[in-house]
Design a protein around this motif. Structure first.
Motif, PDB file in Angstrom:
ATOM      1  N   ILE A   8      28.310 -59.429 -89.513  1.00 39.58           N
ATOM      2  CA  ILE A   8      27.731 -60.738 -89.790  1.00 39.58           C
ATOM      3  C   ILE A   8      26.278 -60.575 -90.223  1.00 39.58           C
ATOM      4  O   ILE A   8      25.524 -59.778 -89.650  1.00 39.58           O
ATOM      5  CB  ILE A   8      27.840 -61.662 -88.550  1.00 39.58           C
ATOM      6  N   ASN A   9      25.916 -61.316 -91.270  1.00 46.39           N
ATOM      7  CA  ASN A   9      24.585 -61.317 -91.889  1.00 46.39           C
ATOM      8  C   ASN A   9      24.279 -60.066 -92.702  1.00 46.39           C
ATOM      9  O   ASN A   9      23.174 -59.934 -93.218  1.00 46.39           O
ATOM     10  CB  ASN A   9      23.469 -61.581 -90.875  1.00 46.39           C
ATOM     11  N   GLU A  10      25.233 -59.163 -92.841  1.00 47.33           N
ATOM     12  CA  GLU A  10      25.063 -58.029 -93.736  1.00 47.33           C
ATOM     13  C   GLU A  10      25.651 -58.407 -95.094  1.00 47.33           C
ATOM     14  O   GLU A  10      26.525 -59.271 -95.185  1.00 47.33           O
ATOM     15  CB  GLU A  10      25.733 -56.772 -93.187  1.00 47.33           C
ATOM     16  N   VAL A  20      26.828 -60.760-101.982  1.00 49.05           N
ATOM     17  CA  VAL A  20      27.912 -61.291-101.161  1.00 49.05           C
ATOM     18  C   VAL A  20      27.561 -60.978 -99.708  1.00 49.05           C
ATOM     19  O   VAL A  20      27.392 -59.811 -99.338  1.00 49.05           O
ATOM     20  CB  VAL A  20      29.277 -60.659-101.539  1.00 49.05           C
ATOM     21  N   LYS A  21      27.449 -62.037 -98.897  1.00 50.60           N
ATOM     22  CA  LYS A  21      27.003 -61.885 -97.511  1.00 50.60           C
ATOM     23  C   LYS A  21      28.087 -62.371 -96.556  1.00 50.60           C
ATOM     24  O   LYS A  21      28.720 -63.391 -96.792  1.00 50.60           O
ATOM     25  CB  LYS A  21      25.728 -62.706 -97.303  1.00 50.60           C
ATOM     26  N   LYS A  31      34.184 -65.525 -93.411  1.00 50.47           N
ATOM     27  CA  LYS A  31      33.491 -66.456 -94.305  1.00 50.47           C
ATOM     28  C   LYS A  31      32.412 -65.686 -95.052  1.00 50.47           C
ATOM     29  O   LYS A  31      31.589 -65.007 -94.443  1.00 50.47           O
ATOM     30  CB  LYS A  31      32.871 -67.611 -93.523  1.00 50.47           C
ATOM     31  N   LEU A  32      32.459 -65.799 -96.379  1.00 44.83           N
ATOM     32  CA  LEU A  32      31.509 -65.101 -97.225  1.00 44.83           C
ATOM     33  C   LEU A  32      30.607 -66.100 -97.928  1.00 44.83           C
ATOM     34  O   LEU A  32      31.056 -67.162 -98.345  1.00 44.83           O
ATOM     35  CB  LEU A  32      32.252 -64.282 -98.291  1.00 44.83           C
TER      36      LEU A  32
END
Length: 74
Positions: A8-10, A20-21, A31-32
């Motif tokens: 998450i958050n990478e 794309v996070k 969820k992206l």
């Protein structure tokens, strides 16, 4: 195919313009968030394929209509 692990958050960077996070992981869903220029269309793959099929049908219909009109006597 490149396979990456992200938390998450990478994020991953595609070229200069697209990031794309990973926003969230909930059960079996990820969820992206996609940050890209406005001139780049972004669709889920199933939607993209549907658009392509509809465009192909429309193009074929246009060819049929043109052929029918050109075969008519003036």
């Amino acid at each position: 195919m490149l396979v990456l692990s992200r938390k998450i958050n990478e994020a991953i960077q595609i070229g200069v313009d697209i990031e794309v996070k990973v926003i969230a992981v909930e059960g079996d869903q990820v969820k992206l968030g996609i940050d890209a220029p406005k001139n780049i269309d972004i669709h889920r793959k199933e939607i993209y394929l549907t658009i392509q099929e509809e465009n192909n049908r429309a193009a074929a219909l246009s060819s049929d209509v043109i052929s029918a009109l050109s075969s008519q006597k003036k």
